[in-house]
Design a protein around this motif. Structure first.
Motif, PDB file in Angstrom:
ATOM      1  N   LYS A 140       4.785   6.991   2.347  1.00 23.95           N
ATOM      2  CA  LYS A 140       5.098   5.704   2.990  1.00 23.95           C
ATOM      3  C   LYS A 140       4.705   4.567   2.060  1.00 23.95           C
ATOM      4  O   LYS A 140       3.714   4.675   1.325  1.00 23.95           O
ATOM      5  CB  LYS A 140       4.336   5.556   4.316  1.00 23.95           C
ATOM      6  N   ASP A 181       0.840  -1.200   0.000  1.00 30.02           N
ATOM      7  CA  ASP A 181       0.000   0.000   0.000  1.00 30.02           C
ATOM      8  C   ASP A 181       0.875   1.249   0.000  1.00 30.02           C
ATOM      9  O   ASP A 181       1.835   1.349   0.767  1.00 30.02           O
ATOM     10  CB  ASP A 181      -0.898   0.021   1.242  1.00 30.02           C
ATOM     11  N   GLU A 205       0.992   5.311   0.694  1.00 27.80           N
ATOM     12  CA  GLU A 205       0.300   6.305   1.508  1.00 27.80           C
ATOM     13  C   GLU A 205       1.001   7.643   1.303  1.00 27.80           C
ATOM     14  O   GLU A 205       2.223   7.735   1.458  1.00 27.80           O
ATOM     15  CB  GLU A 205       0.414   5.864   2.971  1.00 27.80           C
ATOM     16  N   CYS A 206       0.239   8.659   0.891  1.00 24.50           N
ATOM     17  CA  CYS A 206       0.801  10.007   0.717  1.00 24.50           C
ATOM     18  C   CYS A 206      -0.071  10.996   1.475  1.00 24.50           C
ATOM     19  O   CYS A 206      -1.299  10.992   1.339  1.00 24.50           O
ATOM     20  CB  CYS A 206       0.817  10.425  -0.757  1.00 24.50           C
ATOM     21  N   ARG A 237      -4.933  15.797   2.002  1.00 24.23           N
ATOM     22  CA  ARG A 237      -4.908  14.508   1.297  1.00 24.23           C
ATOM     23  C   ARG A 237      -4.702  14.810  -0.180  1.00 24.23           C
ATOM     24  O   ARG A 237      -5.578  15.361  -0.829  1.00 24.23           O
ATOM     25  CB  ARG A 237      -6.238  13.775   1.468  1.00 24.23           C
TER      26      ARG A 237
END
Length: 274
Positions: free
Chosen positions: A165, A123, A125-126, A137
């Motif tokens: 991440k 996955d 993730e930003c 977001r």
């Protein structure tokens, strides 16, 4: 899952259960041969009488043969021919583009690319932290080939942190420190419509800003609801130098409006409505 037809992951433990309760007593032997060609014993742990948990760790992606023998005989379906998928290595993720490099112009979309093709499947993730500690977001577009196009818009001036991440771990260089700098001339903007101090609840409300004289940049806006959270707004760029801000207040109370251009407040752009 250790005999999953979709495959197993290189470098990760693959676990399956062998139930020999109907087969009488005999020695159980489980070995695996991965792409390296080395035959290794699996780790066997008795779970209850006649039931074993087998664990193996394929080290290389490609093919892996799992042999399960009971009393020297192959059990049904053995050997199992497994596919070993690439392991996950967040250190192989590459992040490039203007949105993570040094300074970005406030109010303009800041794009960057994330390339996970060499890092395995996990996955992504930003999230982007604003100067005031709150978070944006970003928009993430999955290109379907292991690369992602990410865009955020820094409304305020000052330091931002771009957090990226993969599999829950920071990728190399992350968080990326970025500074948003002013562009254009916010003092040349005018609020021409919708600067009412009271608006009805649950009715879409419009504010128009004329930025035709303000040069390069865009109008940004944050509206905080009575409970202190930012509400959803739409900003329509009319293409003629004017921008329309659309929002719908959901609750009665005070809403704080902050309208900026190129990172700086526009004249009379910081006010409260009810």
């Amino acid at each position: 899952s250790g005999l999953d037809s979709k495959g197993v992951t290189a470098g990760a433990p693959a676990v399956f259960t062998v139930d020999a309760t109907e087969a009488g007593e005999a020695p159980l032997d489980v070995t695996y041969t991965d792409q390296t060609g080395q035959k290794k014993p699996a780790n066997l742990v008795p779970v209850e009488e006649g039931v074993y948990q087998a664990t193996y760790v394929p080290s290389a992606e490609g093919k892996c043969k799992v042999d399960v023998k009971y009393g020297g005989q192959d059990v049904p379906n053995s050997p199992f021919n497994m596919r070993v998928l690439p392991g996950v290595d967040p250190s192989k993720v590459k992040v490039t583009g203007p949105g993570i490099s040094g300074t970005v112009p406030a109010s303009m979309p800041a794009p960057f690319k994330v390339d996970t093709r060499d890092a395995g499947t996990a996955d992504l993730e930003c999230v982007v932290q604003r100067p005031d500690g709150s978070f944006i977001r970003p928009a993430i577009q999955d290109n379907g080939d292991g690369t992602f196009d990410v865009t955020y818009t820094p409304e305020d001036l000052g330091p931002y942190d771009v957090i990226v991440k993969y599999a829950g771990q920071d990728v190399p260089g992350a968080p990326f420190p970025v500074k948003a700098t002013p562009i254009g001339d916010a003092s040349k903007c005018k609020i021409t419509d919708g600067a009412d101090k009271t608006v009805p609840v649950n009715r879409e409300t419009f504010i128009t800003v004329d930025a035709a004289e303000a040069g390069e940049g865009k109008v940004t806006c944050r509206i905080r609801s009575p409970n202190g959270t930012d509400i959803d707004i739409d900003i329509i760029d009319k293409g003629d130098g004017t921008f329309t801000i659309a929002f719908t207040p959901q609750f009665a109370g005070d809403y704080t409006i902050e309208i900026k251009f190129g990172g700086n407040l526009v004249p009379n752009g910081d006010y409260t409505i009810q």
